[in-house]
Design an enzyme around this catalytic site. Structure first.
Site, short mmCIF file in Angstrom:
data_model
loop_
_atom_site.label_atom_id
_atom_site.label_comp_id
_atom_site.label_asym_id
_atom_site.label_seq_id
_atom_site.Cartn_x
_atom_site.Cartn_y
_atom_site.Cartn_z
CB CYS A 103 -0.93 0.00 1.21
SG CYS A 103 -2.00 -1.45 1.34
CG LEU A 104 4.01 4.01 -2.43
CD1 LEU A 104 4.49 4.69 -1.15
CD2 LEU A 104 5.19 3.61 -3.31
N PRO A 164 -5.13 8.21 -3.73
CG PRO A 164 -7.33 8.02 -2.96
CD PRO A 164 -5.91 7.85 -2.53
N GLY A 175 0.13 10.17 -7.19
CA GLY A 175 0.50 9.12 -8.12
C GLY A 175 1.98 8.84 -8.06
CG ASN A 202 15.73 -0.41 -6.46
OD1 ASN A 202 15.37 0.43 -7.28
ND2 ASN A 202 16.56 -0.13 -5.48
CD GLN A 214 12.82 -10.16 -47.48
OE1 GLN A 214 12.55 -9.10 -48.04
NE2 GLN A 214 13.84 -10.92 -47.82
CD GLN A 229 -2.37 -4.53 -37.10
OE1 GLN A 229 -3.01 -4.24 -36.09
NE2 GLN A 229 -2.74 -4.17 -38.31
CG HIS A 274 -2.87 -13.83 -34.22
ND1 HIS A 274 -1.57 -13.61 -33.80
CD2 HIS A 274 -3.14 -15.13 -33.92
CE1 HIS A 274 -1.08 -14.72 -33.27
NE2 HIS A 274 -2.01 -15.66 -33.34
CD GLU A 315 5.64 -2.95 -8.69
OE1 GLU A 315 5.48 -2.03 -7.88
OE2 GLU A 315 5.56 -4.15 -8.40
#
Length: 379
Positions: free
Chosen positions: A122-123, A126, A129, A237, A276, A334, A336, A361
């Site tokens: 929990c960092l 609302p 950010g 990290n 190609q 794309q 597909h 993160e």
């Protein structure tokens, strides 16, 4: 360079078998129904995936960060959503192992590493950010307790976790006024918002975590008052490398699906794999993933060795791998054509799941800021 050892190959094989049997048959259903498979997470914990680089004396596997990269790539090559939650859980487990005292480790880690007791980090808030040093959730000391008030946002596992590692403000000193505390799920005054409706990561809950006069013992603090920001950044990290590995695994799956599809699909007088320009696309996708794998292993090695350039390499690896993973998945869709847009082919889920990796993160814009500042400081 970074050639897996026989021991690492055995770990990868074990994780691959688990993912194929416990995850693969259910991922589409879990995604569609927003089902969080806590029973399957306990199975992963029983295999050592709940504390990959936590010490063995507290139930961890005692493996390296490079081992963890291999584990998360393999899990995400089947389901990035579940892999990503396990990566967050491991980040919390490591922070308790690294910064907790003997009593805290003995009390919390056995259940956490077994994944019978899940965790949330929990960092974010609302109104806060990327500026993590500006958090406002406050903990006021009252004798041998802290009284916590505030709200955390975008919390994975919220409502299902047993323990919440929470960054709180204990002094008005910017980053130096942040403290890390561990809050149990049954603390009076702790509540949760609605399960967010998300683009991806649908098989893990994301909720607000709300603290209204929540009292916890001072004994639940990690380290000293004011240590929280440093603890949070050190945890991130490793979290950045983990989530990069999850992007690598998801991108690898997208590439494998693309090669298989282009081999089978007949158009313009032959299989599409013979065209190609499409082969060039496959080459670029494969190269981007291999570059990501190399960067992740460099960062993992830096984490294991305490290298002075750890922060830079983790930021670089996270940025490169999460950008590459999403781009490869998007290009695979794309390739597909219209079939890529159908859920039964699995590409649209990969695109949805991997997109958020470029944000959490620390967003990739923040990664660029970190890398740029460190480059300037070297001159």
């Amino acid at each position: 360079m970074f050639q897996p050892t026989p021991e690492q190959e055995a770990v990868v094989e074990m994780v691959r078998d688990f993912a194929a049997t416990a995850l693969a048959p259910h991922t589409a259903d879990w995604d569609e129904n927003k089902h969080f498979p806590v029973d399957v997470l306990a199975e992963a914990g029983a295999l050592g995936m709940g504390g990959i680089y936590v010490g063995e004396e507290h139930g961890g596997s005692g493996l390296s960060r490079a081992d963890a990269v291999l584990v998360f790539e393999e899990l995400a090559a089947v389901d990035p959503t579940i892999a990503a939650y396990i990566s967050i859980h491991n980040m919390v487990a490591w922070m308790i192992d690294a910064f907790g005292n003997d009593e805290q480790r003995s009390k919390w880690l056995p259940g956490i590493t077994a994944m019978t007791e899940l965790t949330s980090y929990c960092l974010s808030e609302p109104g806060v950010g990327s500026d993590a040093a500006a958090i406002t959730t406050r903990a006021v000391r009252d004798g041998d307790e802290y009284v916590i008030n505030g709200t955390k946002q975008f919390i994975s596992g919220a409502g299902a976790s047993a323990w919440y590692l929470v960054m709180v403000r204990t002094a008005d000193k910017g980053a130096r006024g942040i403290t890390a505390v561990v809050v149990p799920h049954d603390a009076a005054g702790l509540s949760f918002g609605a399960n967010e409706k998300k683009m991806g990561w649908r098989a893990q809950p994301t909720r607000q975590v709300v603290f209204e006069d929540v009292r916890i013992p001072v004994a639940n603090r990690l380290g000293e008052e004011g240590d929280g920001f440093g603890i949070a950044m050190k945890g991130l990290n490793g979290g950045r490398v983990n989530i990069g590995a999850c992007s690598l695994g998801g991108g690898r799956l997208a590439l494998e699906k693309s090669i298989a599809y282009l081999k089978e699909r007949q158009a313009f007088g032959g299989p599409l794999i013979d065209k190609q320009h499409l082969l060039f696309a496959i080459a670029e996708m494969d190269t981007d993933l291999e570059l990501s794998r190399t960067m992740l292993m460099r960062a993992a090695e830096a984490l294991d060795n305490g290298s002075p350039d750890t922060v830079k390499l983790c930021a670089m690896a996270k940025m490169v791998a999460t950008d590459a993973g999403f781009d490869v998945a998007n290009r695979a869709l794309q390739l597909h054509g219209g079939y890529g847009y159908l859920s039964e082919y699995g590409l649209e889920k990969l695109v949805r799941d991997l997109r958020v990796h470029q944000i959490l993160e620390g967003s990739n814009e923040i990664m660029r800021l970190i890398i740029g500042r460190l480059a300037v400081e070297r001159q």
